[in-house]
Design a protein around this motif. Structure first.
Motif, PDB file in Angstrom:
ATOM      1  N   TYR A  19       0.861  -1.188   0.000  1.00 24.96           N
ATOM      2  CA  TYR A  19       0.000   0.000   0.000  1.00 24.96           C
ATOM      3  C   TYR A  19       0.894   1.234   0.000  1.00 24.96           C
ATOM      4  O   TYR A  19       1.739   1.401   0.872  1.00 24.96           O
ATOM      5  N   ARG A  46      -3.572  -3.417   4.630  1.00 27.02           N
ATOM      6  CA  ARG A  46      -4.473  -3.774   5.717  1.00 27.02           C
ATOM      7  C   ARG A  46      -5.821  -4.188   5.140  1.00 27.02           C
ATOM      8  O   ARG A  46      -6.116  -3.892   3.982  1.00 27.02           O
ATOM      9  N   PRO A  47      -6.665  -4.865   5.945  1.00 28.44           N
ATOM     10  CA  PRO A  47      -7.922  -5.406   5.395  1.00 28.44           C
ATOM     11  C   PRO A  47      -8.804  -4.385   4.688  1.00 28.44           C
ATOM     12  O   PRO A  47      -9.444  -4.709   3.696  1.00 28.44           O
ATOM     13  N   HIS A  48      -8.863  -3.160   5.177  1.00 28.13           N
ATOM     14  CA  HIS A  48      -9.793  -2.185   4.614  1.00 28.13           C
ATOM     15  C   HIS A  48      -9.119  -1.160   3.716  1.00 28.13           C
ATOM     16  O   HIS A  48      -9.717  -0.149   3.368  1.00 28.13           O
ATOM     17  N   ASP A  49      -7.858  -1.426   3.341  1.00 26.33           N
ATOM     18  CA  ASP A  49      -7.182  -0.504   2.433  1.00 26.33           C
ATOM     19  C   ASP A  49      -7.842  -0.553   1.069  1.00 26.33           C
ATOM     20  O   ASP A  49      -8.232  -1.613   0.581  1.00 26.33           O
ATOM     21  N   ALA A  50      -7.961   0.602   0.461  1.00 26.76           N
ATOM     22  CA  ALA A  50      -8.518   0.701  -0.884  1.00 26.76           C
ATOM     23  C   ALA A  50      -7.929   1.915  -1.560  1.00 26.76           C
ATOM     24  O   ALA A  50      -7.637   2.922  -0.916  1.00 26.76           O
ATOM     25  N   THR A  67     -10.713   8.876  -1.211  1.00 29.91           N
ATOM     26  CA  THR A  67     -11.126   8.035  -0.095  1.00 29.91           C
ATOM     27  C   THR A  67     -10.127   8.101   1.051  1.00 29.91           C
ATOM     28  O   THR A  67     -10.495   8.191   2.198  1.00 29.91           O
ATOM     29  N   ASP A  68      -8.880   8.027   0.738  1.00 26.48           N
ATOM     30  CA  ASP A  68      -7.871   8.067   1.786  1.00 26.48           C
ATOM     31  C   ASP A  68      -6.655   8.820   1.260  1.00 26.48           C
ATOM     32  O   ASP A  68      -5.541   8.325   1.302  1.00 26.48           O
ATOM     33  N   ARG A 282     -19.865   1.931  -2.318  1.00 28.02           N
ATOM     34  CA  ARG A 282     -19.039   0.817  -1.904  1.00 28.02           C
ATOM     35  C   ARG A 282     -19.913  -0.341  -1.443  1.00 28.02           C
ATOM     36  O   ARG A 282     -20.963  -0.157  -0.886  1.00 28.02           O
ATOM     37  N   TYR A 283     -19.449  -1.585  -1.661  1.00 28.19           N
ATOM     38  CA  TYR A 283     -20.227  -2.754  -1.259  1.00 28.19           C
ATOM     39  C   TYR A 283     -20.419  -2.781   0.241  1.00 28.19           C
ATOM     40  O   TYR A 283     -19.465  -2.668   1.010  1.00 28.19           O
ATOM     41  N   ILE A 284     -21.679  -2.900   0.696  1.00 29.40           N
ATOM     42  CA  ILE A 284     -21.943  -2.901   2.141  1.00 29.40           C
ATOM     43  C   ILE A 284     -22.687  -4.155   2.565  1.00 29.40           C
ATOM     44  O   ILE A 284     -23.327  -4.201   3.583  1.00 29.40           O
TER      45      ILE A 284
END
Length: 298
Positions: A19, A46-50, A67-68, A282-284
């Motif tokens: 990342y 990490r698991p929620h990195d995008a 997003t980040d 985003r997929y929820i």
């Protein structure tokens, strides 16, 4: 700036990727300066990195959504990862050190009263020396880090182009699915007026009850919404099989998120989501089960 980069022994690729974040260090000498020296901290995913996502305007033009910050998952070997991290650590260490020296020299120069005959000129000379050293160290550190910076920037560009193409394909897929005339509804008037919503091209699930009105011809999704809005039933029941099939065709999005993206409302009640509830595409999740809700009207 060093706080943004973990030590080399703490960073490793995961599933062949790292990342990478993009950061532009400030220029401390004042005035406008188009500082070209970008800095790319690297860390284990990490698991929620995008990465930064894409959405599309009404004309189909891709728009980058932050997003980040500017970040990306980049393919990387363990050897390349270590080289990138070591280069980032060396660059950040040099920049942090010379920046602290410049700030301290500036503070001393400002704190010495001008009437101090010897101290004031000395503080000014020290400030000018620190300024020249700052310019030199920033230039040398930037040149040393330049090959790694260019390598990472190129890798990020390739991944962003791929993400943009995937987003474009997803946008076309969602638009085609919304325009496909497969949706139908029927009304049950025994008891509370209830609209049963289904897809003509999918076998009805167990949740669809016999109705007292004939089936309607297939319509697309905006047509379905308009029809339900005109009917204003007390209750809606969505066929679970239709929802599940639609989510399979969407691939990476729940039906709830898709409806909210298109119409800015909850598909069960036709009302706006509660305050604070995300309207992200985003997929929820999404269980594919039939949904029910009281019809609130648009």
């Amino acid at each position: 700036m060093l706080s943004l980069q973990e030590a080399a022994e703490l960073v490793e690729p995961k599933d062949g990727k790292v990342y990478v974040l993009e950061y532009r260090p400030p220029w401390l000498l004042g005035g406008w300066r188009a500082h070209p020296d970008r800095f790319f901290p690297v860390r284990t995913p990490r698991p929620h990195d995008a990465p930064r996502g894409f959405r599309f305007s009404t004309t189909g033009r891709p728009l980058l959504v932050d997003t980040d910050g500017d970040s990306c998952l980049v393919p990387c070997t363990a050897q390349t990862c270590r080289r990138w991290v070591e280069g980032a650590v060396a660059y950040a260490t040099a920049v942090d050190g010379v920046s602290a020296e410049l700030v301290a020299a500036n503070h001393r120069a400002r704190s010495v009263p001008r009437w101090r005959r010897f101290a004031a000129p000395l503080a000014l000379r020290n400030w000018k020396t620190a300024r020249r050293r700052y310019e030199r160290v920033m230039r040398e550190a930037g040149e040393a880090y330049k090959p790694i910076r260019q390598e990472i920037a190129q890798a990020m560009g390739i991944e962003k182009d791929k993400a943009g193409e995937r987003a474009r394909q997803a946008h076309l897929r969602k638009a085609e699915l919304a325009e496909r005339p497969v949706w139908g509804w029927s009304m049950a008037t025994n008891g509370r007026p209830t609209a049963y919503v289904f897809r003509h091209d999918v076998p009805a699930g167990d949740g669809i009850a016999p109705t007292s009105t004939p089936m309607n011809p297939p319509v697309d999704l905006p047509g379905l919404r308009q029809a339900l809005n005109d009917l204003k039933p007390v209750q809606l029941r969505w066929d679970s099989t239709a929802i599940s099939q639609t989510e399979r065709e969407l691939e990476s999005m729940s039906f709830e998120s898709w409806w909210r993206e298109l119409f800015y409302e909850d598909y069960r009640t036709f009302t706006l989501p509660p305050p604070g509830r995300s309207s992200s595409s985003r997929y929820i999740g999404g269980t594919g089960t039939s949904g029910t809700g009281g019809f609130g009207g648009y």
